[in-house]
Design a protein around this motif. Structure first.
Motif, PDB file in Angstrom:
ATOM      1  N   SER A 146      10.089  13.844  18.056  1.00  0.00           N
ATOM      2  CA  SER A 146      10.563  14.731  19.123  1.00  0.00           C
ATOM      3  C   SER A 146      10.061  16.155  18.881  1.00  0.00           C
ATOM      4  N   ARG A 160      13.968   3.965  12.324  1.00  0.00           N
ATOM      5  CA  ARG A 160      13.518   4.200  13.705  1.00  0.00           C
ATOM      6  C   ARG A 160      14.107   5.494  14.256  1.00  0.00           C
ATOM      7  N   LYS A 187      11.940   8.697  15.425  1.00  0.00           N
ATOM      8  CA  LYS A 187      12.112   9.251  16.777  1.00  0.00           C
ATOM      9  C   LYS A 187      12.439  10.741  16.712  1.00  0.00           C
TER      10      LYS A 187
END
Length: 65
Positions: A23, A15, A19
């Motif tokens: 970004s 995760r 992420k």
């Protein structure tokens, strides 16, 4: 693009990796496989940008190829 991430060992790591990648490119499709310690990324972002953000997140990556 496929990247090898040696210290991605669990779902939480996956995760965090996802992420970090998103970004850089919020539309990136990420398939993380903690067991194989690889991540497949479908993105328009340059590989160097992804490796940089993964380094910053604590998940250094190398090209699997």
């Amino acid at each position: 693009m496929e990247l090898k991430i040696e210290n991605m060992t669990c779902g939480g790591c996956a995760r965090s990796v996802t992420k970090a990648i998103q970004s850089v490119d919020p539309d990136a499709k990420v398939e993380a496989d903690p067991a194989a310690r690889t991540v497949k990324v479908d993105t328009t972002a340059p590989g160097i940008a992804l490796r940089r953000v993964l380094d910053e997140a604590g998940y250094p990556a190398t090209s699997d190829r």
